[in-house]
Design a protein around this motif. Structure first.
Motif, mmCIF file in Angstrom:
data_model
loop_
_atom_site.group_PDB
_atom_site.id
_atom_site.type_symbol
_atom_site.label_atom_id
_atom_site.label_comp_id
_atom_site.label_asym_id
_atom_site.label_seq_id
_atom_site.Cartn_x
_atom_site.Cartn_y
_atom_site.Cartn_z
ATOM 1 N N VAL A 8 -65.681 -8.754 55.241
ATOM 2 C CA VAL A 8 -64.547 -9.333 54.177
ATOM 3 C C VAL A 8 -63.283 -8.665 54.365
ATOM 4 O O VAL A 8 -62.176 -9.090 54.479
ATOM 5 C CB VAL A 8 -65.115 -9.099 52.720
ATOM 6 N N TYR A 9 -63.179 -7.334 54.313
ATOM 7 C CA TYR A 9 -62.040 -6.599 54.443
ATOM 8 C C TYR A 9 -61.757 -6.186 55.840
ATOM 9 O O TYR A 9 -62.739 -5.400 56.406
ATOM 10 C CB TYR A 9 -61.999 -5.413 53.586
ATOM 11 N N ARG A 23 -68.617 -4.400 51.734
ATOM 12 C CA ARG A 23 -67.697 -5.615 52.082
ATOM 13 C C ARG A 23 -66.964 -5.246 53.404
ATOM 14 O O ARG A 23 -66.691 -6.616 54.082
ATOM 15 C CB ARG A 23 -66.526 -5.730 50.808
ATOM 16 N N PRO A 63 -57.465 -10.629 51.670
ATOM 17 C CA PRO A 63 -58.658 -10.453 50.684
ATOM 18 C C PRO A 63 -58.019 -9.158 49.807
ATOM 19 O O PRO A 63 -58.370 -8.970 48.856
ATOM 20 C CB PRO A 63 -59.631 -9.692 51.516
ATOM 21 N N TYR A 64 -56.884 -8.339 50.190
ATOM 22 C CA TYR A 64 -56.585 -7.311 49.652
ATOM 23 C C TYR A 64 -55.833 -7.503 48.397
ATOM 24 O O TYR A 64 -55.478 -6.907 47.407
ATOM 25 C CB TYR A 64 -56.073 -6.314 50.362
ATOM 26 N N PHE A 123 -56.368 0.312 49.374
ATOM 27 C CA PHE A 123 -56.088 -0.747 48.666
ATOM 28 C C PHE A 123 -54.644 -0.827 48.125
ATOM 29 O O PHE A 123 -54.373 0.164 47.670
ATOM 30 C CB PHE A 123 -56.964 -0.917 47.673
ATOM 31 N N SER A 176 -61.318 -16.553 45.072
ATOM 32 C CA SER A 176 -61.301 -15.027 45.361
ATOM 33 C C SER A 176 -62.889 -14.634 45.262
ATOM 34 O O SER A 176 -62.974 -13.671 46.016
ATOM 35 C CB SER A 176 -60.367 -14.368 44.319
ATOM 36 N N THR A 219 -67.075 -1.244 48.478
ATOM 37 C CA THR A 219 -65.991 -1.525 49.469
ATOM 38 C C THR A 219 -66.730 -1.367 50.935
ATOM 39 O O THR A 219 -66.350 -2.249 51.790
ATOM 40 C CB THR A 219 -64.924 -0.529 49.273
ATOM 41 N N THR A 224 -64.025 -12.597 48.585
ATOM 42 C CA THR A 224 -64.422 -11.208 48.691
ATOM 43 C C THR A 224 -65.817 -10.880 48.617
ATOM 44 O O THR A 224 -66.123 -9.931 48.570
ATOM 45 C CB THR A 224 -63.997 -10.421 47.549
ATOM 46 N N SER A 225 -66.709 -11.849 48.709
ATOM 47 C CA SER A 225 -68.030 -11.706 49.190
ATOM 48 C C SER A 225 -68.531 -12.194 50.505
ATOM 49 O O SER A 225 -69.704 -11.786 50.747
ATOM 50 C CB SER A 225 -68.918 -12.242 47.955
#
Lengths: 264, 251
Positions: free
Chosen positions: B82-83, B77, A261-262, B13, A99, B74, A103-104
């Motif tokens: 990433v998101y 990211r 990722p969430y 989220f 993770s 956030t 997430t990075s």
């Protein structure tokens, strides 16, 4: 929707081709196991050796089998099963375990799954020593068919990659799944012919052997390790599972890949 | 030629297993908007970013300012891809190098040199490039013999130096920093600034989130102020910093 399929396919393609990356990740993980211990991953090998030596002799007596035939059978079965089982259990952790990485930065999920498979193949290479010792001790034969172990490991690995992607995603979202899968695998070890041979079942062979997908995964590696040819049925089943598994994984990832990722 | 465009990006989220009381606590703590998903009323979501649009091009050095929980990390990211946004789109061109708390892929049990190899591979460098650049990374980090030791023995400042050295060594076109420099000492901050300046001179983009006015002022040429996931002010650094200090604390 089509764009999502495109992203899944490029994730899989880039991930598989990036062998330098997953090779490095899996290798470092193995190297780390050597740190601050004298024999590192060989502890797994040693405990497997003790397991096979003690229980093998007891069970050979119990089931009135010839230890010279039973010991190699048990060892090869445990090697094949151990590879499959550890790929599946660790595959459940592909995403939750990485993770921090996921997430990075943007990274191919297939790379992460390949790293898990590769690291377990490296463990198999450690464990093969036990089989060598057993074969030398019992005087079993090694034949040209033993080379079929290579496609056997490859087939298990190819399936391991989709299993990691699919189960990893499910376990990231539903954290209970990992425990459920671990329990199922534990029971399966006893139901699948690893400690006992399919012939012992006689007429009830179908239910536990032919219909048991896990048996076929074990067979494609165990039979070559014993110098025999796996059953045709085993190859058919494993190839079928490979196709179905990858199709299912691509379908699931195309819908949920962006959510992973969430979930972490 | 680097570019980063965010088009009306919204991030929700999902929060699993949250109790009702937890939800109200969360509302107070985050300043984010907590809503119930319309289709599945049981699901709680936190709106971390709300309708963010940004256009960054070569030479832009953007500072992100805002209270804790305003959505800075956030947003970083999202920029690092990433998101994937719940709504809206992100378009980027150029190699992205994100540096959050530590370099991605850093493992505490590996030595400094091993981590340089792993992290730089993850950032897309080839093995021979890394071998070629390792002396430079080692020198800039100033860690000397410590690079032979496991990273877990490092102080947080040393970790920052190593991570920053790796992240900037790959010639990123888009560099994303999250408070990354906060734990380095004054001397390192000065060296880091020179390195980022040199990087920017090679035409790239910097996005930096920080609570340090001095850092933002010295590194950035524009800024945005985030509050509860929305951009409330954007423009020259000083204007935005003034607006930030005039902002009432979220109670």
């Amino acid at each position: 929707m089509n764009a999502q399929y495109g992203k899944v396919f490029s994730d899989i393609k880039n991930g598989l081709l990036d062998w330098r990356m997953w090779g490095r990740l899996g290798w470092q993980e193995t190297v780390r196991r050597y740190r601050r211990t004298t024999i590192g991953p060989f502890w797994t090998t040693l405990s497997l050796g003790i397991f096979v030596a003690t229980l093998g002799l007891v069970w050979a007596q119990l089931w009135k089998q010839d230890p010279k035939a039973y010991l190699p059978f048990l060892t090869a079965g445990m090697l094949a099963w151990g590879l499959f089982q550890s790929i599946v259990t660790e595959g459940c952790l592909v995403f939750t375990g990485a993770s921090a990485l996921i997430t990075s930065m943007q990274i191919s999920y297939t790379t992460l799954s390949c790293a898990v498979v590769w690291r377990n193949v490296l463990v198999l290479f450690h464990n093969i020593i036990i089989l060598v010792i057993v074969i030398l001790y019992t005087g079993s034969s090694v034949t040209w068919y033993s080379l079929l172990a290579i496609p056997g490991v490859l087939l298990i690995s190819i399936n391991g990659v989709w299993l990691g992607l699919l189960l990893g995603a499910i376990c990231a979202r539903f954290r209970d799944t990992q425990q459920i899968i671990a329990s199922i695998l534990q029971v399966s070890m006893f139901v699948t012919p690893i400690f006992w041979s399919p012939e012992q079942l006689g007429s009830r062979r179908n239910a536990f052997v032919n219909y048991n997908v896990l048996y076929h995964f074990v067979d494609i590696l165990r039979a070559p390790l014993l110098g025999k040819v796996p059953e045709d049925l085993s190859y058919h089943v494993v190839l079928g599972v490979t196709v179905i598994g990858w199709v299912l994984t691509v379908f699931v990832l195309s819908r949920f890949r962006r959510r992973i990722p969430y979930w972490l | 030629m680097a570019a980063l465009i965010l088009d009306r990006v919204t991030i929700d989220f999902p929060i699993y297993d949250s109790q009702k009381t937890f939800r109200s606590a969360l509302r107070a703590a985050t300043g984010g908007l907590i809503t119930r998903d319309a289709r599945t009323p049981k699901r709680v979501t936190v709106r971390a970013l709300d309708d963010i649009s940004l256009t960054l091009k070569d030479g832009d050095r953007l500072g992100l300012i805002g209270h804790n929980g305003a959505g800075k990390s956030t947003l970083l990211r999202v920029c690092a891809q990433v998101y994937e946004p719940t709504q809206g789109r992100v378009f980027s061109e150029g190699k992205i190098s994100p540096l959050f708390n530590a370099a991605p892929g850093l493992d505490p049990d590996d030595t400094g040199y091993e981590n340089i190899m792993t992290c730089a591979l993850l950032m897309g460098m080839t093995r021979s490039e890394i071998v070629h650049k390792t002396p430079d990374i080692a020198e800039f980090s100033g860690l000397g013999e410590y690079l032979f030791l496991p990273v877990r023995t490092y102080s947080s400042g040393m970790l920052t130096r190593l991570s920053f050295s790796i992240a900037t060594a790959i010639d990123p076109e888009i560099l994303i920093l999250d408070e990354g420099l906060g734990t380095g000492d004054a001397q390192f901050a000065e060296q880091a600034k020179q390195r980022v300046d040199a990087l920017i001179a090679r035409s790239s983009i910097l996005i930096l989130a920080s609570h340090s006015d001095a850092l933002i002022q010295s590194m950035c040429n524009k800024a945005i102020l985030l509050q509860s996931g929305r951009i409330v002010r954007e423009g020259p650094v000083q204007d935005v910093l003034d607006a930030y200090h005039g902002l009432p604390r979220i109670s």
